[in-house]
Motif scaffolding. Structure first.
Motif, PDB file in Angstrom:
ATOM      1  N   ASN A 189      -1.453   4.364  -8.800  1.00 52.68           N
ATOM      2  CA  ASN A 189      -2.294   5.558  -8.806  1.00 52.68           C
ATOM      3  C   ASN A 189      -3.636   5.203  -8.176  1.00 52.68           C
ATOM      4  OD1 ASN A 189      -3.195   8.172  -9.177  1.00 52.68           O
ATOM      5  ND2 ASN A 189      -2.800   8.205 -11.381  1.00 52.68           N
ATOM      6  N   ALA A 190      -4.347   6.252  -7.724  1.00 54.21           N
ATOM      7  CA  ALA A 190      -5.648   6.057  -7.076  1.00 54.21           C
ATOM      8  C   ALA A 190      -6.679   6.969  -7.717  1.00 54.21           C
ATOM      9  CB  ALA A 190      -5.555   6.340  -5.585  1.00 54.21           C
ATOM     10  N   VAL A 191      -7.895   6.476  -7.843  1.00 51.65           N
ATOM     11  CA  VAL A 191      -9.025   7.282  -8.316  1.00 51.65           C
ATOM     12  C   VAL A 191      -9.890   7.575  -7.100  1.00 51.65           C
ATOM     13  CG1 VAL A 191     -10.994   7.426  -9.863  1.00 51.65           C
ATOM     14  CG2 VAL A 191      -8.954   6.165 -10.572  1.00 51.65           C
ATOM     15  N   TYR A 192      -9.925   8.849  -6.711  1.00 53.22           N
ATOM     16  CA  TYR A 192     -10.665   9.255  -5.519  1.00 53.22           C
ATOM     17  C   TYR A 192     -11.863  10.089  -5.942  1.00 53.22           C
ATOM     18  CZ  TYR A 192     -11.820  11.673  -1.184  1.00 53.22           C
ATOM     19  OH  TYR A 192     -12.487  12.180  -0.103  1.00 53.22           O
ATOM     20  N   LEU A 193     -13.022   9.832  -5.336  1.00 55.06           N
ATOM     21  CA  LEU A 193     -14.271  10.526  -5.650  1.00 55.06           C
ATOM     22  C   LEU A 193     -14.922  11.023  -4.361  1.00 55.06           C
ATOM     23  CD1 LEU A 193     -15.746   7.723  -7.966  1.00 55.06           C
ATOM     24  CD2 LEU A 193     -14.409   9.701  -8.726  1.00 55.06           C
ATOM     25  N   SER A 194     -15.500  12.224  -4.390  1.00 55.81           N
ATOM     26  CA  SER A 194     -16.247  12.700  -3.222  1.00 55.81           C
ATOM     27  C   SER A 194     -17.089  13.916  -3.599  1.00 55.81           C
ATOM     28  CB  SER A 194     -15.302  13.067  -2.068  1.00 55.81           C
ATOM     29  OG  SER A 194     -14.522  14.209  -2.401  1.00 55.81           O
ATOM     30  N   ALA A 195     -18.248  14.038  -2.981  1.00 56.99           N
ATOM     31  CA  ALA A 195     -19.135  15.186  -3.191  1.00 56.99           C
ATOM     32  C   ALA A 195     -20.319  15.075  -2.229  1.00 56.99           C
ATOM     33  CB  ALA A 195     -19.632  15.261  -4.632  1.00 56.99           C
ATOM     34  N   VAL A 196     -21.086  16.156  -2.114  1.00 61.49           N
ATOM     35  CA  VAL A 196     -22.275  16.205  -1.264  1.00 61.49           C
ATOM     36  C   VAL A 196     -23.512  16.050  -2.150  1.00 61.49           C
ATOM     37  CG1 VAL A 196     -23.658  17.620   0.307  1.00 61.49           C
ATOM     38  CG2 VAL A 196     -21.155  17.680   0.433  1.00 61.49           C
ATOM     39  N   PHE A 197     -24.472  15.223  -1.682  1.00 59.49           N
ATOM     40  CA  PHE A 197     -25.679  14.969  -2.462  1.00 59.49           C
ATOM     41  C   PHE A 197     -26.904  14.956  -1.553  1.00 59.49           C
ATOM     42  CE2 PHE A 197     -22.279  12.948  -4.857  1.00 59.49           C
ATOM     43  CZ  PHE A 197     -22.514  13.422  -6.143  1.00 59.49           C
ATOM     44  N   GLN A 198     -28.046  15.331  -2.144  1.00 57.35           N
ATOM     45  CA  GLN A 198     -29.345  15.136  -1.500  1.00 57.35           C
ATOM     46  C   GLN A 198     -29.829  13.742  -1.891  1.00 57.35           C
ATOM     47  OE1 GLN A 198     -31.277  17.299   0.429  1.00 57.35           O
ATOM     48  NE2 GLN A 198     -32.953  15.843   0.612  1.00 57.35           N
ATOM     49  N   LEU A 199     -29.962  12.851  -0.909  1.00 58.14           N
ATOM     50  CA  LEU A 199     -30.365  11.473  -1.179  1.00 58.14           C
ATOM     51  C   LEU A 199     -31.665  11.167  -0.444  1.00 58.14           C
ATOM     52  CD1 LEU A 199     -26.888   9.703  -0.826  1.00 58.14           C
ATOM     53  CD2 LEU A 199     -28.001  10.494  -2.925  1.00 58.14           C
ATOM     54  N   ASN A 200     -32.376  10.172  -0.949  1.00 51.68           N
ATOM     55  CA  ASN A 200     -33.667   9.791  -0.379  1.00 51.68           C
ATOM     56  C   ASN A 200     -33.569   8.478   0.389  1.00 51.68           C
ATOM     57  OD1 ASN A 200     -34.894  12.019  -1.713  1.00 51.68           O
ATOM     58  ND2 ASN A 200     -35.096  10.795  -3.577  1.00 51.68           N
TER      59      ASN A 200
ATOM     60  N   ILE B  32     -24.694   0.136  -0.612  1.00 47.25           N
ATOM     61  CA  ILE B  32     -25.035   0.905   0.581  1.00 47.25           C
ATOM     62  C   ILE B  32     -26.471   1.394   0.454  1.00 47.25           C
ATOM     63  CG2 ILE B  32     -24.586   3.036   1.865  1.00 47.25           C
ATOM     64  CD1 ILE B  32     -21.650   2.756   1.160  1.00 47.25           C
ATOM     65  N   VAL B  33     -27.293   1.136   1.483  1.00 47.21           N
ATOM     66  CA  VAL B  33     -28.689   1.574   1.493  1.00 47.21           C
ATOM     67  C   VAL B  33     -28.811   2.789   2.414  1.00 47.21           C
ATOM     68  CG1 VAL B  33     -31.074   0.921   1.931  1.00 47.21           C
ATOM     69  CG2 VAL B  33     -29.442  -0.798   1.106  1.00 47.21           C
ATOM     70  N   ILE B  34     -29.335   3.892   1.876  1.00 49.86           N
ATOM     71  CA  ILE B  34     -29.460   5.143   2.628  1.00 49.86           C
ATOM     72  C   ILE B  34     -30.610   5.032   3.637  1.00 49.86           C
ATOM     73  CG2 ILE B  34     -29.815   7.632   2.442  1.00 49.86           C
ATOM     74  CD1 ILE B  34     -27.214   6.575   1.196  1.00 49.86           C
ATOM     75  N   PRO B  35     -30.373   5.379   4.923  1.00 51.56           N
ATOM     76  CA  PRO B  35     -31.398   5.166   5.959  1.00 51.56           C
ATOM     77  C   PRO B  35     -32.503   6.219   6.012  1.00 51.56           C
ATOM     78  CG  PRO B  35     -29.413   6.073   6.942  1.00 51.56           C
ATOM     79  CD  PRO B  35     -29.094   5.832   5.492  1.00 51.56           C
ATOM     80  N   HIS B  36     -32.228   7.440   5.562  1.00 46.61           N
ATOM     81  CA  HIS B  36     -33.239   8.485   5.624  1.00 46.61           C
ATOM     82  C   HIS B  36     -32.916   9.565   4.590  1.00 46.61           C
ATOM     83  CE1 HIS B  36     -30.051   9.868   8.458  1.00 46.61           C
ATOM     84  NE2 HIS B  36     -30.279  11.027   7.869  1.00 46.61           N
ATOM     85  N   THR B  37     -33.886  10.397   4.305  1.00 42.30           N
ATOM     86  CA  THR B  37     -33.713  11.477   3.338  1.00 42.30           C
ATOM     87  C   THR B  37     -32.913  12.615   3.957  1.00 42.30           C
ATOM     88  OG1 THR B  37     -35.781  10.926   2.221  1.00 42.30           O
ATOM     89  CG2 THR B  37     -34.932  13.154   1.894  1.00 42.30           C
ATOM     90  N   GLY B  38     -31.987  13.183   3.199  1.00 43.35           N
ATOM     91  CA  GLY B  38     -31.186  14.294   3.699  1.00 43.35           C
ATOM     92  C   GLY B  38     -29.951  14.523   2.856  1.00 43.35           C
ATOM     93  N   LEU B  39     -29.056  15.366   3.384  1.00 43.44           N
ATOM     94  CA  LEU B  39     -27.784  15.648   2.725  1.00 43.44           C
ATOM     95  C   LEU B  39     -26.717  14.676   3.222  1.00 43.44           C
ATOM     96  CD1 LEU B  39     -27.634  19.555   2.791  1.00 43.44           C
ATOM     97  CD2 LEU B  39     -28.019  18.092   0.813  1.00 43.44           C
ATOM     98  N   PHE B  40     -25.931  14.148   2.287  1.00 40.33           N
ATOM     99  CA  PHE B  40     -24.906  13.163   2.637  1.00 40.33           C
ATOM    100  C   PHE B  40     -23.613  13.452   1.881  1.00 40.33           C
ATOM    101  CE2 PHE B  40     -28.951  11.113   3.310  1.00 40.33           C
ATOM    102  CZ  PHE B  40     -28.782  10.400   4.485  1.00 40.33           C
ATOM    103  N   PHE B  41     -22.503  13.181   2.549  1.00 45.59           N
ATOM    104  CA  PHE B  41     -21.195  13.231   1.894  1.00 45.59           C
ATOM    105  C   PHE B  41     -20.855  11.812   1.453  1.00 45.59           C
ATOM    106  CE2 PHE B  41     -16.620  13.332   1.519  1.00 45.59           C
ATOM    107  CZ  PHE B  41     -16.390  14.558   0.927  1.00 45.59           C
TER     108      PHE B  41
END
Length: 255
Positions: free
Chosen positions: A215-226, A143-152
Motif C-alpha cells: 500500500n502507499a500513503v500519498y499526500l498533496s495540496a496547495v499551500f502559501q509558503l514563504n 526542501i528549502v523554498i526559494p521564494h514566497t508564493g503558492l506551491f503544490f
C-alpha cells in the motif's frame, strides 16, 4: 442756521454706536453661524474617515475572497489530475512532466537505507527521475523554498508488509510532511496520511498468509509558503518501506 456736513469720523462713530446698541444679538448671530460651520466641518471629516475605513475593509475582504477562490480553484484543478497517477507505473514520468512545466520545481526520489540514517527516508535530487530547478535546494534532507508564493506540495511513501494471518494487530502506516517557517517559529504538520495494515479478507484463503501486502500513503495540496521555509517528511515502519525505484517521492513546484 448753518448747514452741517457729516464727516467720515461721524459715520464711523454712528456705525460703532449701532453695533454697540445691538451687541448681544449680533454676537449671538455670529457665534451661531460659526458653530454651525464648525459642526458641519466635523461631520464631513467624520463621514470621510468612515468612508475610507469602509473602502479599506471592502478591499481587504475582496482580496481575501479572491485569494481563497484562487487557492481553491488551483487545488480542485490540480489534485484530480495528480490523483490518477497514484499506484500507476508511470507516476514519476507524469509528475515530472507536470512539475517540469513550472519555472521552479523539485522532485526527489527516496529510499530507506539504515546505513545512512535510521529515522527517515533519505531523499535524493540527482538520481533516477529526480531533479530540481528554479532555486529549490535540498539541505539536510529538507526542501528549502526559494521564494514566497503558492506551491503544490506532494509526497508518497510505499510500503510492503508481511501479513501473518487474520486478526493480526500491527501499527498503521503513516507518512507526514512537516513545515518550519521563521514567521511561525515552530514546526507544523503540513500534510499527513495513515493507512491500516493487513486488513485483507482472508476467509479460507490461507494461501495468502505470509505474502507481502502493498500500500502507499500519498499526500498533496496547495499551500502559501514563504521564502526560506523548510519542508521534510517523517515516515513510520521504515523497515517496511518499499525499496523499488519510483515508489517513494517528495516534491514541490510553484504555481
Amino acid at each position: 442756521m448753518e448747514g452741517y456736513a457729516m464727516t467720515p469720523e461721524d459715520m464711523e462713530r454712528g456705525l460703532e454706536n449701532s453695533l454697540v446698541d445691538s451687541g448681544p444679538v449680533y454676537k449671538t448671530t455670529v457665534t451661531a453661524v460659526a458653530e454651525r460651520k464648525a459642526s458641519r466641518g466635523w461631520l464631513w471629516r467624520l463621514c470621510g474617515v468612515l468612508l475610507i475605513a469602509a473602502l479599506c475593509a471592502a478591499a481587504a475582504l475582496l482580496f481575501a475572497w479572491c485569494q481563497h477562490g484562487r487557492l481553491a480553484t488551483m487545488q480542485d484543478g490540480m489534485e484530480p489530475q495528480l490523483e490518477i497517477f497514484i499506484g500507476a507505473k508511470d507516476t514519476h514520468n507524469a509528475l515530472k512532466q507536470i512539475a517540469g512545466n513550472a519555472k521552479a520545481a523539485i522532485h526527489l526520489e527516496g529510499e530507506y537505507n539504515p546505513n545512512l540514517t535510521t529515522d527517515t527516508v533519505q531523499w535524493r535530487k540527482d538520481d533516477g527521475q529526480a531533479f530540481s530547478q528554479g532555486g529549490f535546494k535540498l539541505q539536510g534532507n529538507q526542501i528549502v523554498i526559494p521564494h514566497t508564493g503558492l506551491f503544490f506540495v506532494y509526497s508518497q511513501a510505499s510500503f510492503r508488509v508481511k501479513c501473518n494471518g487474520p486478526g493480526e494487530r500491527t501499527t498503521p502506516l503513516s507518512h507526514v510532511i512537516w513545515r518550519y517557517s521563521d514567521s511561525i517559529g515552530v514546526k507544523g504538520n503540513l500534510l499527513s496520511g495513515v493507512r491500516s495494515v493487513c486488513q485483507q479478507n482472508y476467509g479460507n484463503a490461507e494461501s495468502s498468509i505470509g505474502e507481502g501486502w502493498y500500500n502507499a500513503v500519498y499526500l498533496s495540496a496547495v499551500f502559501q509558503l514563504n521564502e526560506g521555509d523548510k519542508l521534510w517528511t517523517e515516515t513510520n515502519r521504515l523497515t517496511d518501506v518499499e525499496p523499488e525505484q519510483g515508489k517513494n517521492f517528495f516534491g514541490v513546484f510553484a504555481l
